[in-house]
Scaffold this active site. Structure first.
Site, PDB file in Angstrom:
ATOM      1  N   SER A 211       0.866  -1.184   0.000  1.00 18.01           N
ATOM      2  CA  SER A 211       0.000   0.000   0.000  1.00 18.01           C
ATOM      3  C   SER A 211       0.899   1.229   0.000  1.00 18.01           C
ATOM      4  O   SER A 211       2.089   1.130   0.349  1.00 18.01           O
ATOM      5  CB  SER A 211      -0.842  -0.023   1.286  1.00 18.01           C
ATOM      6  OG  SER A 211      -1.466   1.222   1.511  1.00 18.01           O
TER       7      SER A 211
ATOM      8  N   TYR B  35      -2.144  -1.355  10.415  1.00 17.71           N
ATOM      9  CA  TYR B  35      -2.103  -1.437   8.944  1.00 17.71           C
ATOM     10  C   TYR B  35      -0.765  -0.914   8.424  1.00 17.71           C
ATOM     11  O   TYR B  35      -0.114  -1.553   7.589  1.00 17.71           O
ATOM     12  CB  TYR B  35      -3.270  -0.623   8.380  1.00 17.71           C
ATOM     13  CG  TYR B  35      -3.520  -0.794   6.905  1.00 17.71           C
ATOM     14  CD1 TYR B  35      -4.310  -1.835   6.421  1.00 17.71           C
ATOM     15  CD2 TYR B  35      -2.988   0.099   5.977  1.00 17.71           C
ATOM     16  CE1 TYR B  35      -4.562  -1.991   5.062  1.00 17.71           C
ATOM     17  CE2 TYR B  35      -3.230  -0.046   4.616  1.00 17.71           C
ATOM     18  CZ  TYR B  35      -4.018  -1.091   4.167  1.00 17.71           C
ATOM     19  OH  TYR B  35      -4.251  -1.240   2.818  1.00 17.71           O
TER      20      TYR B  35
HETATM   21  P1  NAD Z   1     -11.661  -6.056   0.029  1.00 18.38           P
HETATM   22  O1  NAD Z   1     -12.252  -5.930   1.387  1.00 18.38           O
HETATM   23  O2  NAD Z   1     -12.501  -5.736  -1.172  1.00 18.38           O
HETATM   24  O3  NAD Z   1     -11.052  -7.514  -0.202  1.00 18.38           O
HETATM   25  C1  NAD Z   1     -10.391  -8.207   0.806  1.00 18.38           C
HETATM   26  C2  NAD Z   1     -10.318  -9.670   0.440  1.00 18.38           C
HETATM   27  O4  NAD Z   1      -9.658 -10.379   1.511  1.00 18.38           O
HETATM   28  C3  NAD Z   1     -11.692 -10.328   0.269  1.00 18.38           C
HETATM   29  O5  NAD Z   1     -11.633 -11.314  -0.745  1.00 18.38           O
HETATM   30  C4  NAD Z   1     -11.900 -11.005   1.632  1.00 18.38           C
HETATM   31  O6  NAD Z   1     -12.820 -12.094   1.601  1.00 18.38           O
HETATM   32  C5  NAD Z   1     -10.495 -11.467   1.938  1.00 18.38           C
HETATM   33  N1  NAD Z   1     -10.267 -11.736   3.355  1.00 18.38           N
HETATM   34  C6  NAD Z   1     -10.618 -10.950   4.410  1.00 18.38           C
HETATM   35  N2  NAD Z   1     -10.287 -11.557   5.556  1.00 18.38           N
HETATM   36  C7  NAD Z   1      -9.731 -12.759   5.227  1.00 18.38           C
HETATM   37  C8  NAD Z   1      -9.195 -13.847   5.978  1.00 18.38           C
HETATM   38  N3  NAD Z   1      -9.176 -13.825   7.331  1.00 18.38           N
HETATM   39  N4  NAD Z   1      -8.728 -14.921   5.322  1.00 18.38           N
HETATM   40  C9  NAD Z   1      -8.761 -14.964   3.955  1.00 18.38           C
HETATM   41  N5  NAD Z   1      -9.226 -13.961   3.186  1.00 18.38           N
HETATM   42  C10 NAD Z   1      -9.711 -12.869   3.821  1.00 18.38           C
HETATM   43  O7  NAD Z   1     -10.346  -5.130   0.089  1.00 18.38           O
HETATM   44  P2  NAD Z   1      -9.393  -4.545  -1.045  1.00 18.38           P
HETATM   45  O8  NAD Z   1      -9.463  -3.074  -0.961  1.00 18.38           O
HETATM   46  O9  NAD Z   1      -9.608  -5.212  -2.335  1.00 18.38           O
HETATM   47  O10 NAD Z   1      -7.963  -4.945  -0.437  1.00 18.38           O
HETATM   48  C11 NAD Z   1      -7.118  -5.908  -1.010  1.00 18.38           C
HETATM   49  C12 NAD Z   1      -5.676  -5.594  -0.594  1.00 18.38           C
HETATM   50  O11 NAD Z   1      -5.281  -4.336  -1.136  1.00 18.38           O
HETATM   51  C13 NAD Z   1      -5.477  -5.497   0.914  1.00 18.38           C
HETATM   52  O12 NAD Z   1      -4.245  -6.075   1.271  1.00 18.38           O
HETATM   53  C14 NAD Z   1      -5.428  -3.992   1.145  1.00 18.38           C
HETATM   54  O13 NAD Z   1      -4.701  -3.660   2.284  1.00 18.38           O
HETATM   55  C15 NAD Z   1      -4.727  -3.540  -0.115  1.00 18.38           C
HETATM   56  N6  NAD Z   1      -4.913  -2.139  -0.439  1.00 18.38           N
HETATM   57  C16 NAD Z   1      -6.159  -1.616  -0.631  1.00 18.38           C
HETATM   58  C17 NAD Z   1      -6.286  -0.276  -0.954  1.00 18.38           C
HETATM   59  C18 NAD Z   1      -7.620   0.363  -1.211  1.00 18.38           C
HETATM   60  O14 NAD Z   1      -7.666   1.587  -1.347  1.00 18.38           O
HETATM   61  N7  NAD Z   1      -8.695  -0.392  -1.319  1.00 18.38           N
HETATM   62  C19 NAD Z   1      -5.149   0.537  -1.053  1.00 18.38           C
HETATM   63  C20 NAD Z   1      -3.904  -0.027  -0.837  1.00 18.38           C
HETATM   64  C21 NAD Z   1      -3.800  -1.366  -0.537  1.00 18.38           C
END
Ligand code: NAD
Length: 260
Positions: A142, A155
């Site tokens: 991130s 985080y």
């Molecule tokens: P999201 O909530 O849409 O997806 C998260 C995924 O992780 C889902 O498939 C969920 O079922 C799964 N998950 C949650 N808990 C779990 C567990 N205990 N075991 C297995 N799977 C689990 O979130 P997202 O925004 O798509 O995030 C995905 C990644 O991207 C994360 O690592 C997040 O930190 C990172 N990220 C997101 C952003 C953003 O702005 N959305 C920015 C930077 C980084």
């Protein structure tokens, strides 16, 4: 370009992970999608990947906050696919609170999923990659893997940890045909961020779209969200021959967030 490659994407039942799985599949990779959610919706996504891209898509899942379950998950995914070429460590969660108010169980869960699962998944997948002399580890860190924000102690600590772990993975695999890189997205409008937008709207009495604009304005100079498809494109690039010598990096896709 990725025909015959076998990719495991954690946290790919929604958001960024699903976008990455679809983009890898669109370039010919067979994929394992994983994560939580409504079984019917997950099955619909799985079937639509197979039909749209003429690849194999499987659903294998586990609670990746559990170390043993995470290692077992990689074994199961590898058995299902017949091996692992690409591992995208993407599953992640968020919680915001000041350090002194941060619930201990939220800290533990975020470190377990956002950091330790990357370690366990990588440890279980590397032997497959080493045996075949080719592999790609892509860790979804991130902007918060490079810079901090208040109220996100767990985080930010986990994501900085992921960037460090990526470097160690790159050093331990250098010259073996395996690369390891971190991708550092800025704001992507997934459920993880939608929750934060709703919280701003509620706390400040704003319409949701005004809260979304405020969230962007605070950090992301482009004032535009990054999309899961764009991140998928970056992962496809990291899996390409052009990226053979790219390892140990933290690649930003953040509309200019960490440039200022
Ligand atoms: P999201 O909530 O849409 O997806 C998260 C995924 O992780 C889902 O498939 C969920 O079922 C799964 N998950 C949650 N808990 C779990 C567990 N205990 N075991 C297995 N799977 C689990 O979130 P997202 O925004 O798509 O995030 C995905 C990644 O991207 C994360 O690592 C997040 O930190 C990172 N990220 C997101 C952003 C953003 O702005 N959305 C920015 C930077 C980084």
């Amino acid at each position: 370009m990725l025909d015959g490659k076998r990719a495991v994407i954690t946290g790919s039942t929604s958001g960024i992970g699903l976008g990455i799985a679809r983009e890898l599949a669109s370039h010919g990779a067979d994929v394992v999608i994983s994560g939580f959610g409504d079984p019917k919706t997950i099955e619909k996504e799985r079937v639509s990947i197979e039909l749209e891209f003429a690849v194999k898509a499987y659903y294998v899942s586990a609670d990746l906050t559990d170390a043993a379950a995470t290692r077992q998950f990689i074994e199961e995914a590898a058995q299902t696919l017949g091996g692992v070429d690409i591992l995208v460590n993407n599953a992640g969660i968020q919680h915001t609170d000041r350090i002194e108010d941060f619930p201990i169980e939220r800290w533990d869960a975020i470190i377990a999923l956002n950091l330790s699962a990357v370690f366990h998944g990588t440890a279980a997948a590397l032997p497959y990659m080493k045996k075949q002399g080719w592999g790609r580890v892509v860790n979804i860190a991130s902007a918060h893997g490079l810079v901090a924000s208040p109220n996100k102690s767990a985080y930010v600590a986990a994501k900085h940890g992921v960037v460090g772990l990526t470097k160690v993975t790159a050093l331990e695999t250098a010259g073996s045909g395996i690369t390891a890189n971190a991708l550092c997205p800025g704001w992507v409008r997934t459920e993880l961020v939608e929750k934060q937008i709703r919280a701003i709207a509620q706390n400040e009495g704003l319409e949701v779209e005004d809260a979304a604009r405020q969230l962007l304005a605070e950090k992301q100079p482009s004032l535009q969200f990054v999309t899961p498809k764009q991140l998928g494109g970056a992962v496809v690039f990291l899996c390409s021959e052009a990226a053979d010598q790219m390892t140990g990096t933290a690649m930003s896709m953040d509309g200019g967030w960490v440039a200022r």
